[in-house]
Motif scaffolding. Structure first.
Motif, PDB file in Angstrom:
ATOM      1  N   ASP A  66      -7.517   8.891   0.220  1.00 53.86           N
ATOM      2  CA  ASP A  66      -7.461   9.221   1.650  1.00 53.86           C
ATOM      3  C   ASP A  66      -6.037   9.230   2.191  1.00 53.86           C
ATOM      4  N   GLY A  67      -5.062   8.983   1.314  1.00 50.18           N
ATOM      5  CA  GLY A  67      -3.661   9.019   1.710  1.00 50.18           C
ATOM      6  C   GLY A  67      -3.106   7.714   2.218  1.00 50.18           C
ATOM      7  N   SER A  68      -3.943   6.699   2.378  1.00 52.64           N
ATOM      8  CA  SER A  68      -3.498   5.452   2.994  1.00 52.64           C
ATOM      9  C   SER A  68      -2.426   4.750   2.167  1.00 52.64           C
ATOM     10  N   ARG A  69      -2.444   4.936   0.848  1.00 56.54           N
ATOM     11  CA  ARG A  69      -1.425   4.298   0.001  1.00 56.54           C
ATOM     12  C   ARG A  69      -0.034   4.844   0.298  1.00 56.54           C
ATOM     13  N   PHE A  70       0.030   6.037   0.893  1.00 54.34           N
ATOM     14  CA  PHE A  70       1.310   6.630   1.274  1.00 54.34           C
ATOM     15  C   PHE A  70       1.604   6.476   2.763  1.00 54.34           C
ATOM     16  N   GLY A  71       0.711   5.836   3.494  1.00 49.27           N
ATOM     17  CA  GLY A  71       0.862   5.780   4.942  1.00 49.27           C
ATOM     18  C   GLY A  71       0.475   7.084   5.618  1.00 49.27           C
ATOM     19  N   LEU A  72      -0.451   7.829   5.008  1.00 52.55           N
ATOM     20  CA  LEU A  72      -0.850   9.136   5.512  1.00 52.55           C
ATOM     21  C   LEU A  72      -2.358   9.194   5.749  1.00 52.55           C
ATOM     22  N   LYS A  73      -2.759  10.141   6.584  1.00 50.77           N
ATOM     23  CA  LYS A  73      -4.173  10.476   6.759  1.00 50.77           C
ATOM     24  C   LYS A  73      -4.381  11.856   6.166  1.00 50.77           C
TER      25      LYS A  73
END
Length: 356
Positions: A66-73
């Motif tokens: 979901d992108g959360s590991r990169f700080g993304l949505k």
């Protein structure tokens, strides 16, 4: 501002490797090239990302989540086939709305990120902004012709007679006016909806299209040689770190070497820059500069340098390997010895010399 990341390409220039592997996930210094792009987008202050995916959608989803590991949505946008960069904008219309967005090709690598590029767009507010770099032979790329003050006056896709040596790097910034330019585009002679045609429409309609010259390193990682070059470049920035791994009494690390958790170097010589992933074992071998070995690999009784080895590969007793890309769970082992022989198919009146 949002980001549109293109990760639906088939990777035809890297076949047969990419028959079973998404080209955007080939690792550079043991990190998928796509991840460098996602991190660059985050560092530019953009947090909503649409990723255009195709046949390798499942692999991309499993890697990025979901992108959360990169700080993304992250939102995934399905493309039924690679139909051109402008087609990706077309299918993302609902997701993008009227927001400004950066379009980033997922197999591109830009050293230093895109923060300055994005900041300039936010400050100057053109309808589109393209990133350019000089190359010796621009014919395989989209080529830009500039007027006064860096204003873009014309674009051509893969021209036979380029009007400049400035090519489009795979990062673009657009305002919502691009959607009108994309609508109604017809496929080019390559059968694709070209983003260069869309930007040319903006120019023809009097919209402001600006350019920025890339001052740092860029590479389209579309083939093995390019991947190895980018891998070399990133490895040169490594800080040595071997504390998480193990080196026995006869093992030797020289230069910038990174060992992942549980990696072991046994009776071997490793000359950096090299990264060896978690759980991998190098035994009675030599690992030379500019080599990345992913997790859970084994290298035994062999020599390897300037290469990329993917997860779970095994290299055993094969002498020297160089400038190679070795896939997941691959096995490289010696061939059985056979007598020296010659097999000939000769026409009439032939003359052949064979060394003894």
């Amino acid at each position: 501002m949002k980001a549109l990341v293109l990760a639906g390409g088939s990777g035809s220039r890297m076949r047969p490797f990419t028959h079973s592997f998404a080209k955007q996930l080939v690792p550079v210094a043991n990190k998928p090239v796509l991840f460098y792009g996602l991190e660059a987008i985050r560092d530019a202050g953009i947090h909503e990302v649409g990723i255009v995916v195709g046949a390798t959608a499942r692999e991309i989803r499993d890697a990025v989540g979901d992108g959360s590991r990169f700080g993304l949505k992250v939102t995934y946008l399905r493309q039924d086939a690679p139909r051109g960069l402008a087609h990706a904008v077309l299918i993302a219309r609902e997701y993008l709305g009227d927001d400004d967005f950066v379009m980033y090709l997922g197999d591109n690598f830009i050293m230093g990120g895109i923060e300055d590029f994005v900041d300039r767009f936010r400050r100057d507010r053109p309808h589109a902004q393209i990133l350019l770099t000089e190359v010796p032979d621009p014919r395989p790329f989209g080529v830009a012709e500039l007027g006064s003050g860096g204003r873009v006056v014309g674009l051509e896709e893969k021209p036979e007679r380029p009007k400049s040596d400035l090519i489009l790097v795979g990062v673009y910034l657009f305002g919502p006016a691009v959607h009108e330019a994309v609508a109604g585009l017809r496929p080019s002679r390559r059968g694709e909806l070209e983003i260069t045609d869309a930007v040319q429409r903006l120019i023809d309609r009097g919209r402001r299209v600006e350019s920025t010259r890339l001052s740092g390193y860029w590479k389209d990682t579309g083939n093995v040689d390019d991947m190895l070059e980018v891998n070399r470049l990133v490895l040169e920035t490594l800080e040595p770190s071997a504390e998480a791994g193990e080196v026995d009494g006869t093992g030797e690390l020289i230069g910038r070497v990174v060992l992942g958790a549980g990696a072991r170097v046994l009776g071997s010589r490793v000359v950096g820059p090299v990264v060896i992933g978690p759980g991998s074992v190098v035994r009675d071998s030599y690992v030379g500069p500019f080599t990345s070995i992913d997790r859970d690999c084994t290298v035994t009784g062999s020599e390897i340098e300037h290469s990329i080895v993917l997860r779970g590969a095994r290299i055993d007793g094969v002498g020297r390997i160089r400038s190679s890309l070795i896939g997941r769970e691959a096995r490289v082992v010696p061939a059985p010895r056979v007598p020296n022989t010659h097999r000939l198919l000769l026409g009439d009146h032939s003359s052949v010399q064979i060394s003894r």
